[in-house]
Design an enzyme around this catalytic site. Structure first.
Site, PDB file in Angstrom:
ATOM      1  N   GLY A  69     -31.060  13.028  -1.126  1.00 42.46           N
ATOM      2  CA  GLY A  69     -31.840  11.791  -1.167  1.00 42.46           C
ATOM      3  C   GLY A  69     -31.084  10.491  -0.975  1.00 42.46           C
ATOM      4  O   GLY A  69     -31.665   9.415  -1.169  1.00 42.46           O
ATOM      5  N   TRP A  99     -30.016   8.946   1.750  1.00 39.72           N
ATOM      6  CA  TRP A  99     -30.538   8.084   2.826  1.00 39.72           C
ATOM      7  C   TRP A  99     -31.833   7.405   2.363  1.00 39.72           C
ATOM      8  O   TRP A  99     -32.035   6.223   2.598  1.00 39.72           O
ATOM      9  CB  TRP A  99     -30.792   8.891   4.108  1.00 39.72           C
ATOM     10  CG  TRP A  99     -29.555   9.249   4.878  1.00 39.72           C
ATOM     11  CD1 TRP A  99     -28.293   9.348   4.395  1.00 39.72           C
ATOM     12  CD2 TRP A  99     -29.470   9.560   6.285  1.00 39.72           C
ATOM     13  NE1 TRP A  99     -27.430   9.700   5.405  1.00 39.72           N
ATOM     14  CE2 TRP A  99     -28.115   9.848   6.563  1.00 39.72           C
ATOM     15  CE3 TRP A  99     -30.400   9.641   7.314  1.00 39.72           C
ATOM     16  CZ2 TRP A  99     -27.673  10.191   7.852  1.00 39.72           C
ATOM     17  CZ3 TRP A  99     -29.965   9.982   8.597  1.00 39.72           C
ATOM     18  CH2 TRP A  99     -28.620  10.244   8.857  1.00 39.72           C
ATOM     19  N   ASP A 120     -37.842  17.742   3.372  1.00 42.08           N
ATOM     20  CA  ASP A 120     -36.698  18.672   3.337  1.00 42.08           C
ATOM     21  C   ASP A 120     -37.167  20.077   2.953  1.00 42.08           C
ATOM     22  O   ASP A 120     -38.173  20.235   2.265  1.00 42.08           O
ATOM     23  CB  ASP A 120     -35.621  18.205   2.331  1.00 42.08           C
ATOM     24  CG  ASP A 120     -34.236  18.768   2.662  1.00 42.08           C
ATOM     25  OD1 ASP A 120     -33.384  18.013   3.165  1.00 42.08           O
ATOM     26  OD2 ASP A 120     -34.014  19.977   2.444  1.00 42.08           O
ATOM     27  N   ASP A 132     -40.214  23.348   5.928  1.00 45.69           N
ATOM     28  CA  ASP A 132     -39.365  23.484   7.115  1.00 45.69           C
ATOM     29  C   ASP A 132     -39.988  22.697   8.265  1.00 45.69           C
ATOM     30  O   ASP A 132     -41.116  22.993   8.691  1.00 45.69           O
ATOM     31  CB  ASP A 132     -39.273  24.981   7.465  1.00 45.69           C
ATOM     32  CG  ASP A 132     -38.244  25.254   8.545  1.00 45.69           C
ATOM     33  OD1 ASP A 132     -38.001  24.368   9.393  1.00 45.69           O
ATOM     34  OD2 ASP A 132     -37.690  26.364   8.541  1.00 45.69           O
ATOM     35  N   LYS A 178     -28.519  13.442  13.448  1.00 40.22           N
ATOM     36  CA  LYS A 178     -27.186  14.058  13.337  1.00 40.22           C
ATOM     37  C   LYS A 178     -27.071  15.139  14.406  1.00 40.22           C
ATOM     38  O   LYS A 178     -27.974  15.960  14.571  1.00 40.22           O
ATOM     39  CB  LYS A 178     -27.020  14.683  11.956  1.00 40.22           C
ATOM     40  CG  LYS A 178     -25.761  15.539  11.892  1.00 40.22           C
ATOM     41  CD  LYS A 178     -25.176  15.617  10.553  1.00 40.22           C
ATOM     42  CE  LYS A 178     -25.905  16.571   9.645  1.00 40.22           C
ATOM     43  NZ  LYS A 178     -25.422  16.459   8.277  1.00 40.22           N
TER      44      LYS A 178
HETATM   45  N1  SAM Z   1     -29.350  12.689   4.347  1.00 39.89           N
HETATM   46  C1  SAM Z   1     -29.319  13.489   3.144  1.00 39.89           C
HETATM   47  C2  SAM Z   1     -28.914  12.605   2.004  1.00 39.89           C
HETATM   48  O1  SAM Z   1     -28.592  11.462   2.254  1.00 39.89           O
HETATM   49  O2  SAM Z   1     -28.960  13.028   0.856  1.00 39.89           O
HETATM   50  C3  SAM Z   1     -28.390  14.681   3.279  1.00 39.89           C
HETATM   51  C4  SAM Z   1     -28.960  15.721   4.213  1.00 39.89           C
HETATM   52  S1  SAM Z   1     -28.133  17.270   4.209  1.00 39.89           S
HETATM   53  C5  SAM Z   1     -26.683  16.926   5.074  1.00 39.89           C
HETATM   54  C6  SAM Z   1     -29.080  18.161   5.391  1.00 39.89           C
HETATM   55  C7  SAM Z   1     -30.445  18.559   4.880  1.00 39.89           C
HETATM   56  O3  SAM Z   1     -31.208  19.053   5.974  1.00 39.89           O
HETATM   57  C8  SAM Z   1     -30.404  19.686   3.855  1.00 39.89           C
HETATM   58  O4  SAM Z   1     -30.906  19.227   2.625  1.00 39.89           O
HETATM   59  C9  SAM Z   1     -31.283  20.771   4.461  1.00 39.89           C
HETATM   60  O5  SAM Z   1     -32.095  21.424   3.502  1.00 39.89           O
HETATM   61  C10 SAM Z   1     -32.119  19.977   5.450  1.00 39.89           C
HETATM   62  N2  SAM Z   1     -32.681  20.779   6.528  1.00 39.89           N
HETATM   63  C11 SAM Z   1     -32.020  21.579   7.386  1.00 39.89           C
HETATM   64  N3  SAM Z   1     -32.875  22.192   8.224  1.00 39.89           N
HETATM   65  C12 SAM Z   1     -34.108  21.742   7.891  1.00 39.89           C
HETATM   66  C13 SAM Z   1     -35.422  22.028   8.386  1.00 39.89           C
HETATM   67  N4  SAM Z   1     -35.615  22.890   9.377  1.00 39.89           N
HETATM   68  N5  SAM Z   1     -36.473  21.404   7.820  1.00 39.89           N
HETATM   69  C14 SAM Z   1     -36.275  20.537   6.790  1.00 39.89           C
HETATM   70  N6  SAM Z   1     -35.060  20.246   6.272  1.00 39.89           N
HETATM   71  C15 SAM Z   1     -33.996  20.833   6.817  1.00 39.89           C
END
Ligand code: SAM
Length: 224
Positions: free
Chosen positions: A64, A66, A97, A113, A178
């Site tokens: 969380g 961002w 997420d 997802d 990203k």
């Molecule tokens: N920006 C976030 C923060 O500031 O806290 C950190 C994000 S973390 C690097 C990447 C996130 O992408 C993970 O929590 C993961 O569960 C989510 N994620 C990956 N694939 C996903 C998908 N298909 N649908 C939803 N979330 C996804």
């Protein structure tokens, strides 16, 4: 045995980097849930994307940081310090997420997802007719280490994010995603170039040098 000691070494190196990382310390001091906050902060400070009153969609939002950053930008200047602000909120934040997300006051959250139609429908429903100003995506698939399948997974997520932006974003809106350097990177840049008038690759200082991670920012939809 060898594999175990190698992975122990890697964990130790990671722990060492983490403990000495200035962004980890800063995040703790400033009340952010992770050091990732400083990546979106730097991108935003460079490009002035996030402004009060907007509708921002945060994809891959957990834990969380961002959303906390955006929540603070949508708060009055005197809202105090420490991660997300509370109280007055000028703007809308929708976070999504796979994982659960500790609530942030005023941030709407969808757990699911992004690749699933039912989850996309929930997001579309929450957005409604309102045009989105900025979509920020820090989503990353679980990487297998197999180059071809990893880049296909990353590409699929980016394709969906661009598609979402094309369907819901204001013509002059922005998408931050990203991505990873390596095979498939040039195709991702090309996908961004086909969709946006301006495309900027940014590697924020908070993104570790040894990480292949980088960000693509698309500004202004083409053909609108
Ligand atoms: N920006 C976030 C923060 O500031 O806290 C950190 C994000 S973390 C690097 C990447 C996130 O992408 C993970 O929590 C993961 O569960 C989510 N994620 C990956 N694939 C996903 C998908 N298909 N649908 C939803 N979330 C996804």
């Amino acid at each position: 045995m060898k594999v175990k000691s190698k992975s122990k070494k890697i964990n130790k190196a990671w722990l060492n980097d983490h403990i000495h990382d200035p962004y980890v310390r800063l995040a703790q001091k400033e009340g952010y849930r992770s050091r990732a906050a400083y990546k979106i902060k730097e991108i935003d400070e460079q490009l002035q994307l996030i402004k009060p009153g907007q509708l921002v969609v945060d994809l891959g939002a957990a834990p969380g940081a961002w959303s906390q950053y955006v929540r603070r930008k949508f708060a009055p200047k005197d809202a105090g310090t420490g991660g997300a602000a509370v109280g007055e909120l000028n703007g809308t934040i929708i976070a999504l997420d796979l994982l659960d997300f500790e609530p942030i006051e005023g941030v709407q959250f969808i757990q699911g997802d992004f690749r699933e139609e039912s989850v996309l429908n929930q997001l579309t429903e929450l957005v409604g007719d309102r045009p989105v100003d900025v979509v920020i995506s820090d989503m990353a698939p679980n990487l297998s280490g197999i180059d071809v399948s990893d880049s296909a997974r990353v590409e699929h997520l980016i394709e969906l994010a661009i598609d979402f932006a094309q369907n819901h974003m204001k013509p002059d809106g922005a998408l931050v995603c990203k991505v990873f350097h390596g095979s498939g990177y040039s195709q991702l840049v090309e996908m961004f170039r086909q969709a946006f008038r301006v495309v900027k690759p940014i590697k924020p200082k908070a993104s570790r040098d040894k990480s292949a991670e980088t960000f693509l920012v698309g500004i202004g939809l083409k053909n609108r």
